[in-house]
Design a protein around this motif. Sequence first.
Motif, PDB file in Angstrom:
ATOM      1  N   UNK B 310      29.306   4.175-104.126  1.00 55.98           N
ATOM      2  CA  UNK B 310      29.869   3.056-103.368  1.00 55.98           C
ATOM      3  C   UNK B 310      31.083   2.450-104.076  1.00 55.98           C
ATOM      4  N   UNK B 311      31.064   2.474-105.401  1.00 52.10           N
ATOM      5  CA  UNK B 311      32.231   2.010-106.138  1.00 52.10           C
ATOM      6  C   UNK B 311      33.442   2.863-105.803  1.00 52.10           C
ATOM      7  N   UNK B 312      33.242   4.182-105.853  1.00 51.45           N
ATOM      8  CA  UNK B 312      34.344   5.088-105.527  1.00 51.45           C
ATOM      9  C   UNK B 312      34.829   4.883-104.093  1.00 51.45           C
ATOM     10  N   UNK B 313      33.886   4.682-103.172  1.00 53.79           N
ATOM     11  CA  UNK B 313      34.259   4.501-101.763  1.00 53.79           C
ATOM     12  C   UNK B 313      35.162   3.279-101.588  1.00 53.79           C
ATOM     13  N   UNK B 314      34.852   2.217-102.319  1.00 53.57           N
ATOM     14  CA  UNK B 314      35.682   1.014-102.240  1.00 53.57           C
ATOM     15  C   UNK B 314      37.095   1.306-102.744  1.00 53.57           C
ATOM     16  N   UNK B 315      37.187   2.089-103.817  1.00 54.19           N
ATOM     17  CA  UNK B 315      38.506   2.449-104.333  1.00 54.19           C
ATOM     18  C   UNK B 315      39.267   3.319-103.332  1.00 54.19           C
ATOM     19  N   UNK B 316      38.555   4.208-102.664  1.00 57.80           N
ATOM     20  CA  UNK B 316      39.217   5.036-101.644  1.00 57.80           C
ATOM     21  C   UNK B 316      39.778   4.155-100.526  1.00 57.80           C
ATOM     22  N   UNK B 317      39.064   3.064-100.230  1.00 58.21           N
ATOM     23  CA  UNK B 317      39.564   2.124 -99.228  1.00 58.21           C
ATOM     24  C   UNK B 317      40.855   1.468 -99.689  1.00 58.21           C
ATOM     25  N   UNK B 318      40.891   1.094-100.941  1.00 59.76           N
ATOM     26  CA  UNK B 318      42.094   0.483-101.520  1.00 59.76           C
ATOM     27  C   UNK B 318      43.266   1.486-101.463  1.00 59.76           C
ATOM     28  N   UNK B 319      42.976   2.736-101.778  1.00 59.40           N
ATOM     29  CA  UNK B 319      44.032   3.754-101.769  1.00 59.40           C
ATOM     30  C   UNK B 319      44.500   4.084-100.353  1.00 59.40           C
ATOM     31  N   UNK B 320      43.599   3.941 -99.396  1.00 56.08           N
ATOM     32  CA  UNK B 320      43.980   4.154 -97.994  1.00 56.08           C
ATOM     33  C   UNK B 320      45.062   3.153 -97.595  1.00 56.08           C
ATOM     34  N   UNK B 321      44.826   1.905 -97.949  1.00 58.07           N
ATOM     35  CA  UNK B 321      45.816   0.871 -97.658  1.00 58.07           C
ATOM     36  C   UNK B 321      47.154   1.205 -98.308  1.00 58.07           C
ATOM     37  N   UNK B 322      47.077   1.688 -99.533  1.00 57.16           N
ATOM     38  CA  UNK B 322      48.280   2.084-100.270  1.00 57.16           C
ATOM     39  C   UNK B 322      49.018   3.214 -99.535  1.00 57.16           C
ATOM     40  N   UNK B 323      48.286   4.243 -99.133  1.00 58.67           N
ATOM     41  CA  UNK B 323      48.893   5.388 -98.440  1.00 58.67           C
ATOM     42  C   UNK B 323      49.511   4.942 -97.114  1.00 58.67           C
ATOM     43  N   UNK B 324      48.813   4.072 -96.420  1.00 55.95           N
ATOM     44  CA  UNK B 324      49.311   3.601 -95.118  1.00 55.95           C
ATOM     45  C   UNK B 324      50.617   2.813 -95.257  1.00 55.95           C
ATOM     46  N   UNK B 325      50.846   2.206 -96.409  1.00 57.09           N
ATOM     47  CA  UNK B 325      52.123   1.514 -96.602  1.00 57.09           C
ATOM     48  C   UNK B 325      53.289   2.492 -96.506  1.00 57.09           C
ATOM     49  N   UNK B 326      52.997   3.787 -96.804  1.00 60.58           N
ATOM     50  CA  UNK B 326      54.020   4.832 -96.681  1.00 60.58           C
ATOM     51  C   UNK B 326      53.884   5.611 -95.371  1.00 60.58           C
ATOM     52  N   UNK B 327      53.063   5.109 -94.468  1.00 63.53           N
ATOM     53  CA  UNK B 327      52.775   5.835 -93.217  1.00 63.53           C
ATOM     54  C   UNK B 327      52.151   7.206 -93.474  1.00 63.53           C
ATOM     55  N   UNK B 328      51.450   7.362 -94.574  1.00 64.64           N
ATOM     56  CA  UNK B 328      50.809   8.648 -94.845  1.00 64.64           C
ATOM     57  C   UNK B 328      49.416   8.655 -94.222  1.00 64.64           C
ATOM     58  N   UNK B 329      49.154   9.687 -93.432  1.00 63.02           N
ATOM     59  CA  UNK B 329      47.854   9.799 -92.777  1.00 63.02           C
ATOM     60  C   UNK B 329      46.763  10.039 -93.826  1.00 63.02           C
ATOM     61  N   UNK B 330      45.614   9.450 -93.591  1.00 62.49           N
ATOM     62  CA  UNK B 330      44.556   9.481 -94.602  1.00 62.49           C
ATOM     63  C   UNK B 330      43.182   9.593 -93.969  1.00 62.49           C
ATOM     64  N   UNK B 331      42.391  10.521 -94.485  1.00 62.84           N
ATOM     65  CA  UNK B 331      40.969  10.523 -94.135  1.00 62.84           C
ATOM     66  C   UNK B 331      40.162  10.453 -95.434  1.00 62.84           C
ATOM     67  N   UNK B 332      38.874  10.141 -95.264  1.00 63.83           N
ATOM     68  CA  UNK B 332      38.009   9.861 -96.411  1.00 63.83           C
ATOM     69  C   UNK B 332      36.862  10.859 -96.418  1.00 63.83           C
ATOM     70  N   UNK B 333      36.641  11.497 -97.572  1.00 64.62           N
ATOM     71  CA  UNK B 333      35.536  12.448 -97.640  1.00 64.62           C
ATOM     72  C   UNK B 333      34.226  11.749 -98.007  1.00 64.62           C
TER      73      UNK B 333
END
Lengths: 544, 544
Positions: B310-333
């Motif tokens: 769950x810790x890692x999942x939260x970080x992936x959420x943070x990185x998703x926001x980061x990627x979206x700032x560049x309009x980079x498409x993102x999915x989560x495993x």
Amino acid sequence: MSHDPHQSPFPASRKVFEGGDLEVPVREITVGGGEPALRVYDTTGPQGIDPKVGLPKRCQPWTDARREAGETNFSQMHFARRGEITPEMRFIAIRESVTPELVRDEVAAGRAVIPANPNHPELEPMIIGERFLVKINANIGNSAVSSSIEDEVEKLRWSVKWGADTVMDLSTGDDIHETREWIMRNSPVPIGTVPIYQALEKVKGKPENLCLSAFLETLEEQAEQGVDYFTIHSGVLLRYIPLTAKRLTGIVSRGGSIMAKWCLSHHKESFLYTGFEEICAVMKKYGVTFSLGDGLRPGSIRDANDAAQMGELATLGELTTHAWRHDIQTMIEGPGHVPMHLIKENVDLQKKLCHNAPFYTLGPLTTDIAPGYDHITSAIGAAMIGSYGTAMLCYVTPKEHLGLPNKEDVREGVITYKIAAHAADLCKGHPGAQERDDALSKARFEFRWEDQFNLSLDPERAREYHDETLPADGAKVAHFCSMCGPNFCSMKITQDVREYAEKNGYGDEQAIDAGMAEKAEQFRAAGGEIYLEQDKGTPLPTAP
Amino acid sequence: MSHDPHQSPFPASRKVFEGGDLEVPVREITVGGGEPALRVYDTTGPQGIDPKVGLPKRCQPWTDARREAGETNFSQMHFARRGEITPEMRFIAIRESVTPELVRDEVAAGRAVIPANPNHPELEPMIIGERFLVKINANIGNSAVSSSIEDEVEKLRWSVKWGADTVMDLSTGDDIHETREWIMRNSPVPIGTVPIYQALEKVKGKPENLCLSAFLETLEEQAEQGVDYFTIHSGVLLRYIPLTAKRLTGIVSRGGSIMAKWCLSHHKESFLYTGFEEICAVMKKYGVTFSLGDGLRPGSIRDANDAAQMGELATLGELTTHAWRHDIQTMIEGPGHVPMHLIKENVDLQKKLCHNAPFYTLGPLTTDIAPGYDHITSAIGAAMIGSYGTAMLCYVTPKEHLGLPNKEDVREGVITYKIAAHAADLCKGHPGAQERDDALSKARFEFRWEDQFNLSLDPERAREYHDETLPADGAKVAHFCSMCGPNFCSMKITQDVREYAEKNGYGDEQAIDAGMAEKAEQFRAAGGEIYLEQDKGTPLPTAP
């Protein structure tokens, strides 16, 4: 053949016996790596016995004592309602790791059944109910087209080897009586049948020629042989039949369609319904359990949970109450084909309409588009319906809809359903259910390949698949697997990480516990949003 | 080899093209019995093309136009957020039977991704998101122990034949670049990779020798070839690693364990996290989609949904926001091994922590005790997690945990996952999803065996299983099947019942509708308790 009571059909396994004189068989799997042996529920029955001799009649003394005492109702529900804890109940309590009182109370309330015909003394008693381990049934049976008696007995042994908790003999044809006799005398698990099949043969296959007396005669004949439960389609009422006319797939149950044809031919209510009291008399006399059949179950996704199915279900609930007035144990059969989103509704309705009598379902299949893989389409539904409280799952083999299952299909079907049942047990939090998962996962993580094979549901296949890529014996102790190759294995790297962590101060269990608790607290405090800065409070290992 | 654009690898099927110039391929299955042909989603790609030549570069003009226009960000999210409906989106709207606006809006919001590297012009664009059909991924890849390049391209074709929506190339070893090139040039579906595997080879298999520049160089190399999405384990943070030390099965993800080893060796935060901005620059330049890897996914039931995961999942959420700032498409495993009762919690947390970015899960396996059958243990979890909103399911083959899958394992894994995905589509009520079930069930009920085979997910197996019991061609038009034999078939009896009912006044559809409505009303009026007396109000047929 020679009989060793400790013989198990599985590698690294032997039968041990618990419960003193009750001699409850349990399979003990030897595990390496300093780990304790694991004991698991065992359905395999005594090994190495000549089928012409048959299994030991272990329950005979219990039945003899009852006959001497002048009992006339041999239903376990009858004894339970008198407050008695029978040897069968004590046997089951040990198998299930529960108290005998729970077994008795669930049977008395009708929420569980113990299918145990006193004329089947070879039985190792078992229970079917929501509070207990989810059970599975395998169907065997010859047909007009193929198969022999020897094949069927071998299929029985094969089914219980892989884990079938009950077996239904769906034979039709000339040798039906003799086939059943062989099966009864060699079965350690309850045997169920659908008596209308044999009754139909007595009237030369013409449903309209069936009648109550021919049916009762068949019940007597089969109950006398020791059949433990009967599927009887008493809920196919005349008024429900027109509700199926606009279905995509009409009536797909064999029993259901026979009775539908009878009802329409005579324009009368079903004799299985009007004659239910007479049927109860036979059930009571032999202590046979009802499995009230769902003759109007849906045969396709489109037809799921329709008015015909639900009407019949309500009638089955009414008949359950009727049977219970005679202390006759009763379970309810269910579908069939049901999409995932309608499964819970189905279980909830069954519980409500049938007063929590155990539910015994075929699958259900969650899609119609995969003939050849219907063990899988149905395992999805079976695991779900099991998790919602269904007590027993009737297996489906890869040959469903296409042909008769051969031995490999039976094995595939049984193992698939053991998976569904076990997944449901884990979901329900059944005590001890996770022990085997934990033992196997630990073996996997520690590269104890032999243990991984031996602890699995199908040790032969696990070994065979492993050896296909890495057949050398050395590979079974190797600290890598074929997926990643010798230089690149995540499990090996994790072991290194763990050793490293331990060397750097994570070996102390209390320190780790404290660290995890602290993390969890921070995680909660942040409302699920994780801290974005590195946590200085946690002791991190220093670089080497 | 000769190329016929209408050629399909399936019997009674041909490719037809919809959407005018877009030429969206659809498989049309011819059906008998006066029924209309059925059109189904098609992943198979152009047939009969020499692998050394590669597939037609159908998307090239679209990319050329963008390059001419001076674009620098090739992400579909970039265009969507500008309000554009690209040809890719129009193509997908036709495949999914939805509006192009829905496709654009879901991509713009980050709730769906279109993995489409402009350097992979052979692609037939597809979408991954909760509002669309559930997709499946098949993994292929050589390893140090076995397999060749030709094998891998054949596995690709084999995977898409059976229905894989994307394919991940997990190759390691010497020919990794060339293998990938062959795969890219022959793939009609998006290709994903885990670049850290190749990066690791560049540093001779020593995780501690990895660094950001070697990693970025690998990303460039693979993106240049046309890889559509990258699994990157940027969420394996230093502080989460000790949380895994007390797990039953530690870290089981390869990427995760590599990064864990790197972090501990250097006592530094992961360069995949600290260098995320530099990684984004490459992703943007090539329009590659992120698949943020779950390096700390649980490897056993015991470890499911724990603090590390769950810790890692939260970080992936943070990185998703980061990627979206560049309009980079993102999915989560996502995981892995999860018991049934924790699956929904997992999806709900993923949606919340990762802002509804599409979830892409491996299984999950719902029990650990069935190596050799883990396609099934995981199909149960996959169908469930799909029904809760997971957008893509990564397949698991029967060889999981035991060895590398061969062709038959790939087929078994893909079909099993098509079943899970379709069961989830039915559950979610996806428009049109049930058409194939209905067509197949109708064929089954009408004994149109050839249609039943042709409409199934695996026509070859359905036919093979049928023919095993009844090989004669005559049996395929016979009005009975081998399960019941010629004199005793429930479907035949039901047909008789239906004809009988029609002859006696149930042929009038309106009358039946009225009758059913009346029944339903009575059923509801009784509060679910069915009327106990025969209903005189319903017209019943008279006896013959």
